[in-house]
Design an enzyme around this catalytic site. Structure first.
Site, PDB file in Angstrom:
ATOM      1  N   SER A  62       1.077  -0.553  -0.317  1.00 32.57           N
ATOM      2  CA  SER A  62       0.237   0.224   0.189  1.00 32.57           C
ATOM      3  C   SER A  62       0.971   1.006  -0.001  1.00 32.57           C
ATOM      4  O   SER A  62       2.377   1.801   0.827  1.00 32.57           O
ATOM      5  CB  SER A  62      -0.835   0.190   1.000  1.00 32.57           C
ATOM      6  OG  SER A  62      -1.526  -0.977   1.785  1.00 32.57           O
ATOM      7  N   HIS A  83      -5.767  -6.037  -2.571  1.00 30.95           N
ATOM      8  CA  HIS A  83      -4.171  -6.633  -3.477  1.00 30.95           C
ATOM      9  C   HIS A  83      -4.246  -6.809  -4.288  1.00 30.95           C
ATOM     10  O   HIS A  83      -4.932  -8.118  -4.380  1.00 30.95           O
ATOM     11  CB  HIS A  83      -3.585  -7.055  -2.260  1.00 30.95           C
ATOM     12  CG  HIS A  83      -3.358  -6.630  -1.162  1.00 30.95           C
ATOM     13  ND1 HIS A  83      -2.040  -6.039  -0.084  1.00 30.95           N
ATOM     14  CD2 HIS A  83      -3.655  -5.791   0.344  1.00 30.95           C
ATOM     15  CE1 HIS A  83      -1.865  -5.181   0.385  1.00 30.95           C
ATOM     16  NE2 HIS A  83      -2.661  -5.166   0.997  1.00 30.95           N
ATOM     17  N   HIS A 106       0.058 -12.263   2.600  1.00 25.39           N
ATOM     18  CA  HIS A 106       0.628 -12.609   4.059  1.00 25.39           C
ATOM     19  C   HIS A 106       0.084 -13.572   4.769  1.00 25.39           C
ATOM     20  O   HIS A 106      -0.472 -14.353   4.598  1.00 25.39           O
ATOM     21  CB  HIS A 106      -0.189 -11.103   4.988  1.00 25.39           C
ATOM     22  CG  HIS A 106      -0.612 -10.066   4.247  1.00 25.39           C
ATOM     23  ND1 HIS A 106      -0.777  -9.716   2.713  1.00 25.39           N
ATOM     24  CD2 HIS A 106       0.525  -9.118   4.688  1.00 25.39           C
ATOM     25  CE1 HIS A 106      -1.052  -8.302   2.652  1.00 25.39           C
ATOM     26  NE2 HIS A 106      -0.249  -7.993   3.289  1.00 25.39           N
TER      27      HIS A 106
END
Ligand code: HPA
Length: 271
Positions: free
Chosen positions: A29, A60, A82
């Site tokens: 980001s 994303h 993640h």
């Protein structure tokens, strides 16, 4: 989840890459719009790569992009996975290990982070000088010895390359960007921290907190890739400002995007 496999991913992608990349950039980001300013030579969606983990987080995207800027051949990661999405840590770092296998010598990692240090207000840009993994498993905990190059106990004394740090400072100076510096702490997420946790992290020496990057840096460092890191400070960490939410994080990241893009383009010229 399972069946994620670096070798399989490599075999699936190697004949589709347009060149041997010099530098990888993970677009967190804050660098979401970075690719818009480049001529993209090739786009490879993660979902077309066998054995490759795909992100499920809103906002994303999931693509490798290939471009050239200032004579530097770039591979960009639009979107990362993640740990909090449920992947094992060895799978979270498959993307950076894959870029290393494709030949990158330099890796620029970027992320959104909460500011802990007094100087780190929303909209600040922080160069990562070192990191702390807080209860985050090592990406080296697995049994596939072939990925260890014969080394089990990697040195992490200099994860973020000194020379690249100097280049980031020079790029920031030339672009009149106030580049802060500090230590990034990775949590597992996905919940934001409590104010007590942030007080603890400050005592530990953290300047910013987020949910990615440190394990990617560790994995790439072990493969001899030179690493630089940038955090886009999107909010004051818990207890230091107001309530936290993902939309605010996204909005601040979008606002700072232009400055970070200028910083990164200038940086690439110096690599
Ligand atoms: N904490 C953890 N991750 C984050 C934050 C935060 O405050 N802001 C953006 N990513």
């Amino acid at each position: 989840m399972g069946n994620y496999d670096l070798e399989k991913a490599y075999r699936s992608i190697r004949d589709r890459v347009p060149f041997t990349p010099d530098m990888g950039i993970v677009l967190g980001s804050g660098l979401g719009g970075f690719a818009d300013g480049l001529d993209i030579i090739e786009k490879i969606p993660y979902k077309t790569i066998e054995g490759f983990p795909v992100s499920t987080v809103e906002g994303h995207a999931g693509n490798f992009l290939f471009a050239e800027y200032a004579g530097v051949k770039l591979i960009l990661m639009q979107g990362r996975v993640h740990y909090y999405e449920g992947y094992e840590m060895k799978d979270v770092v498959i993307p950076v290990r894959l870029m290393a296998k494709l030949g990158i010598k330099t890796l620029l990692l970027s992320n959104a982070a909460g500011g802990i240090g007094d100087e780190l207000d929303p909209g600040s840009i922080m160069m990562i000088t070192d990191h702390i993994k807080s209860f985050v498993p090592s990406p080296f905990i697995h049994t596939d010895a072939s990925e260890f190059n014969g080394v089990r106990f990697y040195d992490m004394s200099f994860v973020y390359d000194r020379d690249l740090q100097e280049k980031l400072r020079q790029a920031a100076a030339e672009e009149s960007i106030d580049l802060k510096e500090g230590v990034y702490l990775q949590t597992t997420g996905p919940e934001y921290e409590t104010p007590a946790e942030i007080r603890a992290y400050r005592l530990l020496g953290a300047d910013a907190v987020g949910m990615s990057t440190a394990v990617e840096a560790a994995a790439a460092n072990a493969l001899g890739v030179k690493i630089a890191g940038i955090s886009c400070i999107t909010n004051k960490a818990a207890g230091l400002g107001g309530k936290l939410n993902h939309e605010e994080v996204q909005q601040t990241a979008d606002k700072v995007g232009d400055s970070i893009s200028r910083l990164v383009l200038n940086f690439i010229k110096r690599v």
